[in-house]
Design a protein around this motif. Structure first.
Motif, PDB file in Angstrom:
ATOM      1  N   ALA A 247      54.909 -64.512 -55.311  1.00 26.40           N
ATOM      2  CA  ALA A 247      55.629 -63.390 -54.715  1.00 26.40           C
ATOM      3  C   ALA A 247      55.353 -62.173 -55.577  1.00 26.40           C
ATOM      4  O   ALA A 247      55.218 -62.286 -56.801  1.00 26.40           O
ATOM      5  CB  ALA A 247      57.120 -63.664 -54.638  1.00 26.40           C
ATOM      6  N   ASP A 248      55.281 -61.013 -54.949  1.00 26.60           N
ATOM      7  CA  ASP A 248      54.759 -59.802 -55.596  1.00 26.60           C
ATOM      8  C   ASP A 248      55.643 -58.626 -55.198  1.00 26.60           C
ATOM      9  O   ASP A 248      55.851 -58.372 -54.008  1.00 26.60           O
ATOM     10  CB  ASP A 248      53.321 -59.631 -55.078  1.00 26.60           C
ATOM     11  CG  ASP A 248      52.509 -58.576 -55.792  1.00 26.60           C
ATOM     12  OD1 ASP A 248      53.000 -58.008 -56.771  1.00 26.60           O
ATOM     13  OD2 ASP A 248      51.359 -58.341 -55.349  1.00 26.60           O
ATOM     14  N   THR A 249      56.196 -57.918 -56.188  1.00 23.35           N
ATOM     15  CA  THR A 249      57.093 -56.803 -55.866  1.00 23.35           C
ATOM     16  C   THR A 249      57.090 -55.779 -57.000  1.00 23.35           C
ATOM     17  O   THR A 249      56.877 -56.135 -58.165  1.00 23.35           O
ATOM     18  CB  THR A 249      58.532 -57.315 -55.601  1.00 23.35           C
ATOM     19  OG1 THR A 249      59.348 -56.234 -55.150  1.00 23.35           O
ATOM     20  CG2 THR A 249      59.174 -57.928 -56.835  1.00 23.35           C
TER      21      THR A 249
ATOM     22  N   TYR B  66      56.087 -48.519 -54.568  1.00 19.39           N
ATOM     23  CA  TYR B  66      57.063 -49.582 -54.309  1.00 19.39           C
ATOM     24  C   TYR B  66      56.327 -50.695 -53.578  1.00 19.39           C
ATOM     25  O   TYR B  66      55.433 -50.420 -52.782  1.00 19.39           O
ATOM     26  CB  TYR B  66      58.218 -49.075 -53.429  1.00 19.39           C
ATOM     27  CG  TYR B  66      59.205 -48.199 -54.182  1.00 19.39           C
ATOM     28  CD1 TYR B  66      60.402 -48.722 -54.659  1.00 19.39           C
ATOM     29  CD2 TYR B  66      58.921 -46.856 -54.423  1.00 19.39           C
ATOM     30  CE1 TYR B  66      61.295 -47.929 -55.363  1.00 19.39           C
ATOM     31  CE2 TYR B  66      59.813 -46.063 -55.125  1.00 19.39           C
ATOM     32  CZ  TYR B  66      61.001 -46.596 -55.588  1.00 19.39           C
ATOM     33  OH  TYR B  66      61.886 -45.818 -56.291  1.00 19.39           O
ATOM     34  N   GLU B  67      56.723 -51.932 -53.836  1.00 21.13           N
ATOM     35  CA  GLU B  67      56.047 -53.078 -53.197  1.00 21.13           C
ATOM     36  C   GLU B  67      57.055 -54.158 -52.822  1.00 21.13           C
ATOM     37  O   GLU B  67      57.923 -54.510 -53.625  1.00 21.13           O
ATOM     38  CB  GLU B  67      55.010 -53.677 -54.160  1.00 21.13           C
ATOM     39  CG  GLU B  67      54.367 -54.974 -53.630  1.00 21.13           C
ATOM     40  CD  GLU B  67      53.231 -55.505 -54.494  1.00 21.13           C
ATOM     41  OE1 GLU B  67      53.216 -55.217 -55.708  1.00 21.13           O
ATOM     42  OE2 GLU B  67      52.366 -56.214 -53.938  1.00 21.13           O
ATOM     43  N   HIS B  68      56.894 -54.687 -51.607  1.00 19.77           N
ATOM     44  CA  HIS B  68      57.674 -55.851 -51.194  1.00 19.77           C
ATOM     45  C   HIS B  68      56.761 -56.907 -50.595  1.00 19.77           C
ATOM     46  O   HIS B  68      55.702 -56.598 -50.047  1.00 19.77           O
ATOM     47  CB  HIS B  68      58.709 -55.469 -50.126  1.00 19.77           C
ATOM     48  CG  HIS B  68      60.029 -55.044 -50.694  1.00 19.77           C
ATOM     49  ND1 HIS B  68      60.687 -55.750 -51.674  1.00 19.77           N
ATOM     50  CD2 HIS B  68      60.825 -53.985 -50.393  1.00 19.77           C
ATOM     51  CE1 HIS B  68      61.837 -55.149 -51.959  1.00 19.77           C
ATOM     52  NE2 HIS B  68      61.944 -54.072 -51.207  1.00 19.77           N
TER      53      HIS B  68
ATOM     54  N   ILE C 211      57.328 -50.922 -62.487  1.00 17.57           N
ATOM     55  CA  ILE C 211      57.131 -52.269 -63.030  1.00 17.57           C
ATOM     56  C   ILE C 211      56.761 -53.174 -61.857  1.00 17.57           C
ATOM     57  O   ILE C 211      57.489 -53.238 -60.863  1.00 17.57           O
ATOM     58  CB  ILE C 211      58.381 -52.782 -63.767  1.00 17.57           C
ATOM     59  CG1 ILE C 211      58.772 -51.784 -64.874  1.00 17.57           C
ATOM     60  CG2 ILE C 211      58.130 -54.178 -64.348  1.00 17.57           C
ATOM     61  CD1 ILE C 211      59.989 -52.174 -65.687  1.00 17.57           C
ATOM     62  N   ASP C 212      55.584 -53.800 -61.961  1.00 16.49           N
ATOM     63  CA  ASP C 212      55.047 -54.635 -60.881  1.00 16.49           C
ATOM     64  C   ASP C 212      55.050 -56.090 -61.359  1.00 16.49           C
ATOM     65  O   ASP C 212      54.387 -56.439 -62.342  1.00 16.49           O
ATOM     66  CB  ASP C 212      53.636 -54.167 -60.524  1.00 16.49           C
ATOM     67  CG  ASP C 212      53.119 -54.791 -59.230  1.00 16.49           C
ATOM     68  OD1 ASP C 212      53.643 -55.837 -58.813  1.00 16.49           O
ATOM     69  OD2 ASP C 212      52.169 -54.231 -58.644  1.00 16.49           O
ATOM     70  N   VAL C 213      55.832 -56.901 -60.667  1.00 12.22           N
ATOM     71  CA  VAL C 213      56.077 -58.285 -61.072  1.00 12.22           C
ATOM     72  C   VAL C 213      55.505 -59.245 -60.030  1.00 12.22           C
ATOM     73  O   VAL C 213      55.835 -59.131 -58.851  1.00 12.22           O
ATOM     74  CB  VAL C 213      57.602 -58.540 -61.167  1.00 12.22           C
ATOM     75  CG1 VAL C 213      57.877 -60.001 -61.489  1.00 12.22           C
ATOM     76  CG2 VAL C 213      58.241 -57.632 -62.204  1.00 12.22           C
ATOM     77  N   THR C 214      54.667 -60.158 -60.464  1.00  9.73           N
ATOM     78  CA  THR C 214      54.198 -61.224 -59.579  1.00  9.73           C
ATOM     79  C   THR C 214      54.492 -62.550 -60.255  1.00  9.73           C
ATOM     80  O   THR C 214      54.120 -62.742 -61.416  1.00  9.73           O
ATOM     81  CB  THR C 214      52.693 -61.097 -59.297  1.00  9.73           C
ATOM     82  OG1 THR C 214      52.413 -59.754 -58.917  1.00  9.73           O
ATOM     83  CG2 THR C 214      52.262 -62.041 -58.176  1.00  9.73           C
ATOM     84  N   VAL C 215      55.195 -63.432 -59.545  1.00 10.30           N
ATOM     85  CA  VAL C 215      55.521 -64.744 -60.111  1.00 10.30           C
ATOM     86  C   VAL C 215      54.900 -65.840 -59.262  1.00 10.30           C
ATOM     87  O   VAL C 215      54.631 -65.648 -58.079  1.00 10.30           O
ATOM     88  CB  VAL C 215      57.055 -64.968 -60.187  1.00 10.30           C
ATOM     89  CG1 VAL C 215      57.728 -63.891 -61.017  1.00 10.30           C
ATOM     90  CG2 VAL C 215      57.685 -65.045 -58.799  1.00 10.30           C
TER      91      VAL C 215
ATOM     92  N   ILE D 168      53.402 -55.041 -48.746  1.00  5.67           N
ATOM     93  CA  ILE D 168      53.179 -53.624 -48.436  1.00  5.67           C
ATOM     94  C   ILE D 168      53.481 -52.903 -49.744  1.00  5.67           C
ATOM     95  O   ILE D 168      54.519 -53.165 -50.362  1.00  5.67           O
ATOM     96  CB  ILE D 168      54.109 -53.133 -47.312  1.00  5.67           C
ATOM     97  CG1 ILE D 168      53.987 -54.035 -46.083  1.00  5.67           C
ATOM     98  CG2 ILE D 168      53.787 -51.681 -46.951  1.00  5.67           C
ATOM     99  CD1 ILE D 168      54.947 -53.666 -44.942  1.00  5.67           C
ATOM    100  N   GLU D 169      52.576 -52.048 -50.206  1.00  2.17           N
ATOM    101  CA  GLU D 169      52.730 -51.489 -51.556  1.00  2.17           C
ATOM    102  C   GLU D 169      52.131 -50.098 -51.705  1.00  2.17           C
ATOM    103  O   GLU D 169      51.213 -49.880 -52.497  1.00  2.17           O
ATOM    104  CB  GLU D 169      52.135 -52.447 -52.587  1.00  2.17           C
ATOM    105  CG  GLU D 169      50.763 -53.009 -52.261  1.00  2.17           C
ATOM    106  CD  GLU D 169      50.269 -53.990 -53.331  1.00  2.17           C
ATOM    107  OE1 GLU D 169      50.143 -53.583 -54.489  1.00  2.17           O
ATOM    108  OE2 GLU D 169      50.018 -55.156 -52.987  1.00  2.17           O
ATOM    109  N   PRO D 170      52.659 -49.134 -50.944  1.00  2.00           N
ATOM    110  CA  PRO D 170      52.079 -47.790 -50.972  1.00  2.00           C
ATOM    111  C   PRO D 170      52.131 -47.148 -52.357  1.00  2.00           C
ATOM    112  O   PRO D 170      53.142 -47.222 -53.049  1.00  2.00           O
ATOM    113  CB  PRO D 170      52.950 -47.001 -49.984  1.00  2.00           C
ATOM    114  CG  PRO D 170      54.232 -47.768 -49.903  1.00  2.00           C
ATOM    115  CD  PRO D 170      53.843 -49.203 -50.069  1.00  2.00           C
TER     116      PRO D 170
HETATM  117 CO    CO Z   1      52.171 -56.116 -57.235  1.00  2.00          CO
END
Ligand code: CO
Ligand code: MF3
Ligand code: CO
Length: 261
Positions: free
Chosen positions: A106-108, A232-234, A95-99, A201-203
């Motif tokens: 922010a993107d994670t 995964y993304e931070h 699940i990729d969330v950007t707010v 970073i989102e490999p």
């Molecule tokens: Co994302």
């Protein structure tokens, strides 16, 4: 490349948007269960973000029709939530969330298991997350940017998985995607980390071959060989002596602040 260095005011705002994006992932975990549709998960995330006076950035982004991306099994990224897509036991789900909160993005993203899942799924997700974590240990001012890709690719390939080349991390701030591109494989450039830079970073890591293909819907990306894929993304801030994980979640076994002396 004209990347931006964030001011203290901007950093404060991005800490808030990062925290909210992390909270969405913390909140949604209990809903990731067999027989739930990806549309239901999308809607719960959407409502949570709106209640917190923020905007789900994916909704309408270049025409993306939903509020978060949900990518299952061989879907690498940009899966479109749907009523027809029902989670089943053993699935692995990103699940990729950007707010957008107070005008800052922010993107994670992270992986979830639907019930019990097999050893390969567990290993793929673990290695993907660890490759991202490993790259956080070297980030501090004056270190070359390309180190991120070198560390991630080495870690992934040492474990006999492959790294996707077509998508990369990105600067982020008052825009969703800003320079620089953050490659997850070995490359060369003359950018160095600087205090106040913020990027993702989102490999994306495949169990089989690294090749991917985009489906006819124009969004859903699958592995070409239909092997499993994890991501995964931070969102990361470069600090004086290391980096801060702006999208850090309570369940993570890393600190939210890295001091890399
Ligand atoms: Co994302
Ligand atoms: N969140 C993705 C990224 O990490 C981008 C998704 S774009 C969308 O950069 F339109 F598919 F939502
Ligand atoms: Co991103």
């Amino acid at each position: 490349m004209n990347y931006t260095i964030k001011t203290e005011t901007e950093i404060k705002k991005m800490r808030k948007s990062g925290k909210l994006a992390a909270e969405v992932l913390e909140m949604i975990e209990k809903y990731v269960q067999p027989d739930v549709s990806t549309e239901e998960i999308n809607n719960i995330c959407h409502d949570f973000i709106k209640k917190r006076n923020a905007i789900p950035a994916c909704l309408g982004y270049h025409g993306f029709p939903k509020s978060v991306c949900i990518s299952i099994n061989d879907v690498v990224c940009h899966g479109i939530p749907s009523k027809k897509e029902i989670l089943k036991k053993g699935d692995i789900v990103n699940i990729d969330v950007t707010v957008i909160k107070d005008n800052y993005f922010a993107d994670t993203s992270r992986m979830f298991f639907v019930g019990e899942t097999n050893q390969l799924c567990k290993k793929l997700c673990k290695i993907t997350q660890e490759s991202l974590y490993a790259s956080l240990n070297i980030i501090k001012p004056k270190i070359p940017f390309y180190k991120i890709g070198e560390i991630i690719q080495n870690y992934v390939e040492k474990n006999n998985f492959s790294i996707v080349r077509e998508y990369c991390g990105h600067g982020i701030g008052s825009k969703f995607h800003e320079p620089p591109n953050v490659l997850h494989y070995k490359s060369c450039n003359n950018i160095f980390f600087e205090k106040g830079m913020i990027f993702t970073i989102e490999p994306m890591v495949n169990a089989g071959h690294s090749a991917v293909e985009c489906m006819k819907d124009g969004w859903t990306v699958r592995t070409k060989d239909r092997s499993l894929s994890a991501q995964y993304e931070h969102t990361i801030l470069v600090t004086e002596e290391g980096c801060d994980v702006l999208t850090w979640q309570k369940n993570e076994k890393i600190p939210s602040k890295f001091i890399n002396r």
